[in-house]
Design a protein around this motif. Sequence first.
Motif, PDB file in Angstrom:
ATOM      1  N   TYR A  53      25.990 -23.844 -15.037  1.00  0.00           N
ATOM      2  CA  TYR A  53      27.347 -23.472 -14.621  1.00  0.00           C
ATOM      3  C   TYR A  53      27.241 -22.704 -13.303  1.00  0.00           C
ATOM      4  O   TYR A  53      26.715 -21.586 -13.268  1.00  0.00           O
TER       5      TYR A  53
ATOM      6  N   TYR B 282      35.768 -21.435 -17.995  1.00  0.00           N
ATOM      7  CA  TYR B 282      35.767 -21.534 -19.453  1.00  0.00           C
ATOM      8  C   TYR B 282      36.548 -20.376 -20.053  1.00  0.00           C
ATOM      9  O   TYR B 282      36.608 -19.288 -19.474  1.00  0.00           O
TER      10      TYR B 282
ATOM     11  N   SER C 147      38.362 -12.332 -12.165  1.00  0.00           N
ATOM     12  CA  SER C 147      39.589 -12.742 -11.499  1.00  0.00           C
ATOM     13  C   SER C 147      39.776 -14.238 -11.518  1.00  0.00           C
ATOM     14  O   SER C 147      38.835 -14.999 -11.741  1.00  0.00           O
TER      15      SER C 147
ATOM     16  N   VAL D  40      35.408 -13.714   1.055  1.00  0.00           N
ATOM     17  CA  VAL D  40      36.643 -13.536   0.295  1.00  0.00           C
ATOM     18  C   VAL D  40      36.279 -12.852  -1.018  1.00  0.00           C
ATOM     19  O   VAL D  40      35.261 -13.169  -1.624  1.00  0.00           O
TER      20      VAL D  40
ATOM     21  N   SER E   8      30.708 -12.265  -2.512  1.00  0.00           N
ATOM     22  CA  SER E   8      31.967 -11.650  -2.074  1.00  0.00           C
ATOM     23  C   SER E   8      31.723 -10.311  -1.375  1.00  0.00           C
ATOM     24  O   SER E   8      32.605  -9.464  -1.310  1.00  0.00           O
TER      25      SER E   8
ATOM     26  N   ALA F 277      41.940 -19.712  -1.750  1.00  0.00           N
ATOM     27  CA  ALA F 277      43.093 -20.095  -2.574  1.00  0.00           C
ATOM     28  C   ALA F 277      44.025 -18.894  -2.662  1.00  0.00           C
ATOM     29  O   ALA F 277      43.645 -17.848  -3.194  1.00  0.00           O
TER      30      ALA F 277
ATOM     31  N   ILE G  38      36.937 -15.053 -20.640  1.00  0.00           N
ATOM     32  CA  ILE G  38      36.735 -14.312 -21.887  1.00  0.00           C
ATOM     33  C   ILE G  38      36.610 -12.813 -21.603  1.00  0.00           C
ATOM     34  O   ILE G  38      36.824 -11.980 -22.476  1.00  0.00           O
TER      35      ILE G  38
ATOM     36  N   CYS H 110      37.840 -11.372  -4.801  1.00  0.00           N
ATOM     37  CA  CYS H 110      38.982 -11.385  -5.718  1.00  0.00           C
ATOM     38  C   CYS H 110      38.706 -10.451  -6.894  1.00  0.00           C
ATOM     39  O   CYS H 110      39.470  -9.535  -7.164  1.00  0.00           O
ATOM     40  N   GLY H 111      37.573 -10.637  -7.572  1.00  0.00           N
ATOM     41  CA  GLY H 111      37.298  -9.824  -8.766  1.00  0.00           C
ATOM     42  C   GLY H 111      36.040  -8.975  -8.639  1.00  0.00           C
ATOM     43  O   GLY H 111      35.632  -8.358  -9.617  1.00  0.00           O
ATOM     44  N   TRP H 112      35.381  -8.998  -7.480  1.00  0.00           N
ATOM     45  CA  TRP H 112      34.207  -8.145  -7.211  1.00  0.00           C
ATOM     46  C   TRP H 112      33.055  -8.418  -8.168  1.00  0.00           C
ATOM     47  O   TRP H 112      32.206  -7.581  -8.414  1.00  0.00           O
ATOM     48  N   GLN H 113      33.007  -9.639  -8.729  1.00  0.00           N
ATOM     49  CA  GLN H 113      32.037  -9.898  -9.809  1.00  0.00           C
ATOM     50  C   GLN H 113      30.699 -10.420  -9.308  1.00  0.00           C
ATOM     51  O   GLN H 113      29.683 -10.232  -9.967  1.00  0.00           O
ATOM     52  N   SER H 114      30.685 -11.105  -8.186  1.00  0.00           N
ATOM     53  CA  SER H 114      29.484 -11.838  -7.798  1.00  0.00           C
ATOM     54  C   SER H 114      28.266 -10.921  -7.637  1.00  0.00           C
ATOM     55  O   SER H 114      28.253 -10.042  -6.780  1.00  0.00           O
TER      56      SER H 114
HETATM   57  C1  LIG Z   1      31.301 -10.190 -16.694  1.00  0.00           C
HETATM   58  C2  LIG Z   1      31.530 -11.624 -16.415  1.00  0.00           C
HETATM   59  C3  LIG Z   1      32.195 -12.420 -17.343  1.00  0.00           C
HETATM   60  C4  LIG Z   1      32.433 -13.741 -17.091  1.00  0.00           C
HETATM   61  N1  LIG Z   1      33.100 -14.513 -18.007  1.00  0.00           N
HETATM   62  C5  LIG Z   1      33.367 -15.779 -17.721  1.00  0.00           C
HETATM   63  C6  LIG Z   1      34.126 -16.604 -18.620  1.00  0.00           C
HETATM   64  O1  LIG Z   1      34.548 -16.183 -19.683  1.00  0.00           O
HETATM   65  N2  LIG Z   1      34.347 -17.879 -18.281  1.00  0.00           N
HETATM   66  C7  LIG Z   1      33.904 -18.404 -17.106  1.00  0.00           C
HETATM   67  O2  LIG Z   1      34.136 -19.567 -16.840  1.00  0.00           O
HETATM   68  N3  LIG Z   1      33.198 -17.653 -16.239  1.00  0.00           N
HETATM   69  C8  LIG Z   1      32.938 -16.378 -16.515  1.00  0.00           C
HETATM   70  N4  LIG Z   1      32.230 -15.623 -15.623  1.00  0.00           N
HETATM   71  C9  LIG Z   1      31.853 -16.198 -14.346  1.00  0.00           C
HETATM   72  C10 LIG Z   1      32.988 -15.925 -13.337  1.00  0.00           C
HETATM   73  O3  LIG Z   1      33.959 -16.927 -13.508  1.00  0.00           O
HETATM   74  C11 LIG Z   1      32.430 -15.955 -11.932  1.00  0.00           C
HETATM   75  O4  LIG Z   1      31.538 -14.874 -11.769  1.00  0.00           O
HETATM   76  C12 LIG Z   1      33.524 -15.909 -10.869  1.00  0.00           C
HETATM   77  O5  LIG Z   1      32.962 -16.332  -9.656  1.00  0.00           O
HETATM   78  C13 LIG Z   1      34.102 -14.528 -10.711  1.00  0.00           C
HETATM   79  O6  LIG Z   1      35.073 -14.581  -9.727  1.00  0.00           O
HETATM   80  P1  LIG Z   1      35.763 -13.280  -9.175  1.00  0.00           P
HETATM   81  O7  LIG Z   1      36.848 -13.747  -8.294  1.00  0.00           O
HETATM   82  O8  LIG Z   1      36.112 -12.424 -10.314  1.00  0.00           O
HETATM   83  O9  LIG Z   1      34.600 -12.545  -8.363  1.00  0.00           O
HETATM   84  P2  LIG Z   1      34.322 -12.419  -6.789  1.00  0.00           P
HETATM   85  O10 LIG Z   1      32.968 -11.815  -6.681  1.00  0.00           O
HETATM   86  O11 LIG Z   1      35.433 -11.735  -6.102  1.00  0.00           O
HETATM   87  O12 LIG Z   1      34.297 -13.903  -6.255  1.00  0.00           O
HETATM   88  C14 LIG Z   1      33.294 -14.827  -6.622  1.00  0.00           C
HETATM   89  C15 LIG Z   1      33.271 -15.971  -5.602  1.00  0.00           C
HETATM   90  O13 LIG Z   1      34.532 -16.641  -5.595  1.00  0.00           O
HETATM   91  C16 LIG Z   1      35.132 -16.548  -4.284  1.00  0.00           C
HETATM   92  N5  LIG Z   1      36.563 -16.344  -4.450  1.00  0.00           N
HETATM   93  C17 LIG Z   1      37.166 -15.443  -5.270  1.00  0.00           C
HETATM   94  N6  LIG Z   1      38.477 -15.582  -5.189  1.00  0.00           N
HETATM   95  C18 LIG Z   1      38.731 -16.567  -4.310  1.00  0.00           C
HETATM   96  C19 LIG Z   1      39.918 -17.185  -3.821  1.00  0.00           C
HETATM   97  N7  LIG Z   1      41.133 -16.807  -4.243  1.00  0.00           N
HETATM   98  N8  LIG Z   1      39.796 -18.184  -2.910  1.00  0.00           N
HETATM   99  C20 LIG Z   1      38.573 -18.585  -2.488  1.00  0.00           C
HETATM  100  N9  LIG Z   1      37.417 -18.048  -2.919  1.00  0.00           N
HETATM  101  C21 LIG Z   1      37.508 -17.054  -3.833  1.00  0.00           C
HETATM  102  C22 LIG Z   1      34.454 -15.385  -3.605  1.00  0.00           C
HETATM  103  O14 LIG Z   1      34.488 -15.530  -2.208  1.00  0.00           O
HETATM  104  C23 LIG Z   1      33.058 -15.488  -4.172  1.00  0.00           C
HETATM  105  O15 LIG Z   1      32.363 -16.465  -3.453  1.00  0.00           O
HETATM  106  C24 LIG Z   1      31.977 -14.298 -15.879  1.00  0.00           C
HETATM  107  C25 LIG Z   1      31.304 -13.511 -14.955  1.00  0.00           C
HETATM  108  C26 LIG Z   1      31.083 -12.192 -15.213  1.00  0.00           C
HETATM  109  C27 LIG Z   1      30.348 -11.360 -14.208  1.00  0.00           C
END
Ligand SMILES: Cc1cc2nc3c(=O)[nH]c(=O)nc-3n(C[C@H](O)[C@H](O)[C@H](O)COP(=O)(O)OP(=O)(O)OC[C@H]3O[C@@H](n4cnc5c(N)ncnc54)[C@H](O)[C@@H]3O)c2cc1C
Length: 465
Positions: A425, A152, A142, A75, A86, A203, A137, A77-81
């Motif tokens: 974390y 956070y 996402s 799954v 993801s 979710a 922040i 959502c934000g392509w961050q991992s």
């Molecule tokens: C640049 C950067 C800044 C950050 N800043 C903060 C911050 O200020 N505070 C904080 O707490 N954390 C922060 N983080 C950590 C961030 O919360 C995690 O990296 C989070 O997992 C990113 O989620 P994503 O959906 O954007 O990325 P993705 O790579 O899309 O998803 C990450 C994981 O979550 C799963 N996932 C995503 N969406 C869903 C969904 N809807 N249902 C089920 N699974 C899902 C994916 O399958 C994957 O396993 C930061 C990370 C980065 C890289």
Amino acid sequence: MELELEENTIYQTFLSELEGKIQILAPGIDGYEESIRRRSTAAEKHAAAVIFPRTTDEVSKIVKVARANRIEFVVCCGWQSAGCASSIENGIVIDLRKMNTVTVHEESKTLTVQGGCTWADVNEEASRWGLATVGGIVNHTSVGGHILGGGYGWLTARNGLAIDNLLEAELVLADGSIVQASSIENPDLFWAIRGAGASFAIATSFTLQAHYQLNPVWSGKLIFTADKLPSIVEFANRHHERAEDQGFIFGFMCPPAGFKPVIIAVPFYNGTQEDAKKYFKELLDIGPVIDQTSWMPYEQANATFNDHVSFGARKSSGSSTVKAPFTLSLLQAVFDEFARFIGSNRDAGVERSLVVFTLIPYKKIREVKLEDMAYANRGDYYNADVWLRWKDPALDHKARAFARAMSERIHQIGRTAKDQGVGAYANNAEHQLDAMGLFGVNTDQLVELKKKYDPDNVFRTWRDV
Ligand SMILES: Cc1cc2nc3c(=O)[nH]c(=O)nc-3n(C[C@H](O)[C@H](O)[C@H](O)COP(=O)(O)OP(=O)(O)OC[C@H]3O[C@@H](n4cnc5c(N)ncnc54)[C@H](O)[C@@H]3O)c2cc1C
């Protein structure tokens, strides 16, 4: 080797089962390469297909087809991992980006946020109503991964973590069924998704408590030269002693112009500019070489860091925690070690790496007991993260090892007491720790719930619980 579309059986399966009603991209189709982009280029994998549902029913259908045909999926959502949670080779990506609607319920001050929203989407819509919730922040992250892993933000000091503001979630389980989770419906699942959610379900929407955010905030970037570290550490300790809901992030970086190590700091004050300048006077008096602070809308404050953690380049993150009071000798050692690593690997494109200490008051976080939700990182300490960024794949191993070692080094600054949280974390820890290291006292219960809700461990790429 890239498959022709006709030979791509995974693509063909979904094409026929979904009857062409849901967008599917596959190698050879315009837009596919863009769809597998990730914030870390090292996390880009060649999925057999990327599917873009728009509704919960569509997500459910996709999961059912995948399970019936034994097709692996992730799954996104934000392509961050950066840890490839993801992205997937050969399987499918369920990309939630089209599910990005935010609905504001004015009377209850709650937000219903679809599972594919970015924090920019949420902040923008909530701000129209004078509201805000605890969000990232960096606003291009996402809601999905962020909330499910804890969450956070600048408003944490006032309102706790994102999960502390989560009232309900709509979920698609591993068998494709659609359920609600809240303190009333499936409370055990609700417990699990608040901290370990990405290991349990998809979710599709979250209901979040919002709070009035009528005033602008004072925030922005400050850059100090390296010799100011003693004064910064002194200020950090003063902040620790008296902060109520003021935030202070500081970190180390070596910007490309000369790779000279500097200190970056971002203050946050949720009130008038005059009061902010009084509170942060000692910081401003240290004499930054760059001062981009100003009074700004809350949603703008959440874009301050965006440029420093943008897409492009290979990435690795490490999670640690620090306990105040901070000592100069140890922070100086971390600064020097970081500067040495960057200096000796400058040809590999390591500029714009960061070590970041996030001093957001934790009193509110501590109001929730460790066992109340799966999230187990509540303690009298602050998060500290190592965000490495490099271009040359030859540095992969060395850079990841450095991020891990640096996180461990920082952790020793404030080895936490046994009665406190795990001191890491999960959202930033990549694959640094196992389930016990991330969920501590809550691990056994998580393992039990996993048997109930995801017995085949379908959701395992984020954390293998
Ligand atoms: C640049 C950067 C800044 C950050 N800043 C903060 C911050 O200020 N505070 C904080 O707490 N954390 C922060 N983080 C950590 C961030 O919360 C995690 O990296 C989070 O997992 C990113 O989620 P994503 O959906 O954007 O990325 P993705 O790579 O899309 O998803 C990450 C994981 O979550 C799963 N996932 C995503 N969406 C869903 C969904 N809807 N249902 C089920 N699974 C899902 C994916 O399958 C994957 O396993 C930061 C990370 C980065 C890289």
